[in-house]
Design a protein around this motif. Structure first.
Motif, PDB file in Angstrom:
ATOM      1  N   LEU A   3       0.824  -1.206   0.000  1.00 46.88           N
ATOM      2  CA  LEU A   3       0.000   0.000   0.000  1.00 46.88           C
ATOM      3  C   LEU A   3       0.860   1.258   0.000  1.00 46.88           C
ATOM      4  CD1 LEU A   3      -2.831  -0.964   2.501  1.00 46.88           C
ATOM      5  CD2 LEU A   3      -3.010  -0.693   0.033  1.00 46.88           C
ATOM      6  N   GLY A   6       2.395   1.609  -3.466  1.00 39.94           N
ATOM      7  CA  GLY A   6       1.357   2.046  -4.400  1.00 39.94           C
ATOM      8  C   GLY A   6       0.953   3.484  -4.184  1.00 39.94           C
ATOM      9  N   ASP A  12      -3.748   6.042  -8.365  1.00 41.80           N
ATOM     10  CA  ASP A  12      -4.502   5.117  -9.212  1.00 41.80           C
ATOM     11  C   ASP A  12      -3.893   3.719  -9.194  1.00 41.80           C
ATOM     12  OD1 ASP A  12      -6.302   7.070  -9.934  1.00 41.80           O
ATOM     13  OD2 ASP A  12      -5.118   7.707 -11.681  1.00 41.80           O
ATOM     14  N   ALA A  14      -2.602   2.323  -6.521  1.00 44.63           N
ATOM     15  CA  ALA A  14      -2.705   1.763  -5.164  1.00 44.63           C
ATOM     16  C   ALA A  14      -3.619   0.546  -5.126  1.00 44.63           C
ATOM     17  CB  ALA A  14      -3.201   2.832  -4.196  1.00 44.63           C
ATOM     18  N   ASP A  15      -4.683   0.551  -5.917  1.00 45.28           N
ATOM     19  CA  ASP A  15      -5.618  -0.571  -5.914  1.00 45.28           C
ATOM     20  C   ASP A  15      -4.949  -1.884  -6.348  1.00 45.28           C
ATOM     21  OD1 ASP A  15      -8.110  -1.880  -5.612  1.00 45.28           O
ATOM     22  OD2 ASP A  15      -8.466  -1.649  -7.777  1.00 45.28           O
ATOM     23  N   PRO A  16      -4.254  -1.929  -7.470  1.00 47.43           N
ATOM     24  CA  PRO A  16      -3.585  -3.189  -7.840  1.00 47.43           C
ATOM     25  C   PRO A  16      -2.507  -3.604  -6.841  1.00 47.43           C
ATOM     26  CG  PRO A  16      -3.633  -1.689  -9.726  1.00 47.43           C
ATOM     27  CD  PRO A  16      -4.156  -0.944  -8.535  1.00 47.43           C
ATOM     28  N   TRP A  17      -1.780  -2.601  -6.313  1.00 51.55           N
ATOM     29  CA  TRP A  17      -0.742  -2.924  -5.330  1.00 51.55           C
ATOM     30  C   TRP A  17      -1.368  -3.510  -4.057  1.00 51.55           C
ATOM     31  CZ3 TRP A  17       4.333  -3.374  -5.756  1.00 51.55           C
ATOM     32  CH2 TRP A  17       4.967  -2.791  -6.852  1.00 51.55           C
ATOM     33  N   ALA A  18      -2.487  -2.979  -3.648  1.00 49.94           N
ATOM     34  CA  ALA A  18      -3.161  -3.507  -2.457  1.00 49.94           C
ATOM     35  C   ALA A  18      -3.649  -4.931  -2.696  1.00 49.94           C
ATOM     36  CB  ALA A  18      -4.332  -2.603  -2.080  1.00 49.94           C
ATOM     37  N   SER A  19      -4.132  -5.211  -3.887  1.00 46.24           N
ATOM     38  CA  SER A  19      -4.577  -6.570  -4.221  1.00 46.24           C
ATOM     39  C   SER A  19      -3.413  -7.544  -4.180  1.00 46.24           C
ATOM     40  CB  SER A  19      -5.226  -6.594  -5.606  1.00 46.24           C
ATOM     41  OG  SER A  19      -6.387  -5.803  -5.610  1.00 46.24           O
TER      42      SER A  19
END
Length: 117
Positions: A3, A6, A12, A14-19
């Motif tokens: 997080l 990201g 923008d 941050a979402d894939p990195w959090a996943s």
């Protein structure tokens, strides 16, 4: 950590990195759980509570013994009412090694080791 990376790179992104970070944490948790489960099983199997009776007419039990008679013609009498659970569970091996010896991991009710004349 994912997080933070990201968020520093791009909001923008941050979402894939959090996943990815959440999936990695889940896999690491699964691996640690499986390791702990599989590592504990052989250790428990390697050190079972040992119950051994090696003397002549000896008796050993991992739990409670109600009535035992080891002598010729001897009777131990009726088994007394035993508690539902042992008052003192065995903390180590249970061994009866002498002639006509009796050992139990729990309670012993009635024992007769002599010969009846």
């Amino acid at each position: 950590m994912g997080l933070i990376v990201g968020g520093v790179l791009d909001v923008d992104a941050a979402d894939p990195w959090a996943s990815v970070a959440g999936g990695a944490a889940g896999l690491i948790g699964l691996a640690v759980t499986l390791y702990a489960l599989l590592a504990a099983a052989p250790a428990a199997a390697a050190s079972p509570s040992s119950v051994t009776a090696s003397g002549t007419r000896s008796v050993a039990a991992g739990g409670s013994i109600g009535a035992v008679a080891t002598g010729d013609g001897a009777t131990a009498g009726p088994a007394p009412t035993m508690p539902a659970a042992p008052s003192r569970p065995a903390s180590g091996p249970v061994t009866a090694s002498g002639e006509r010896s009796v050992a139990a991991g729990g309670d012993i009710g009635s024992v007769s080791t002599g010969d009846d004349a």
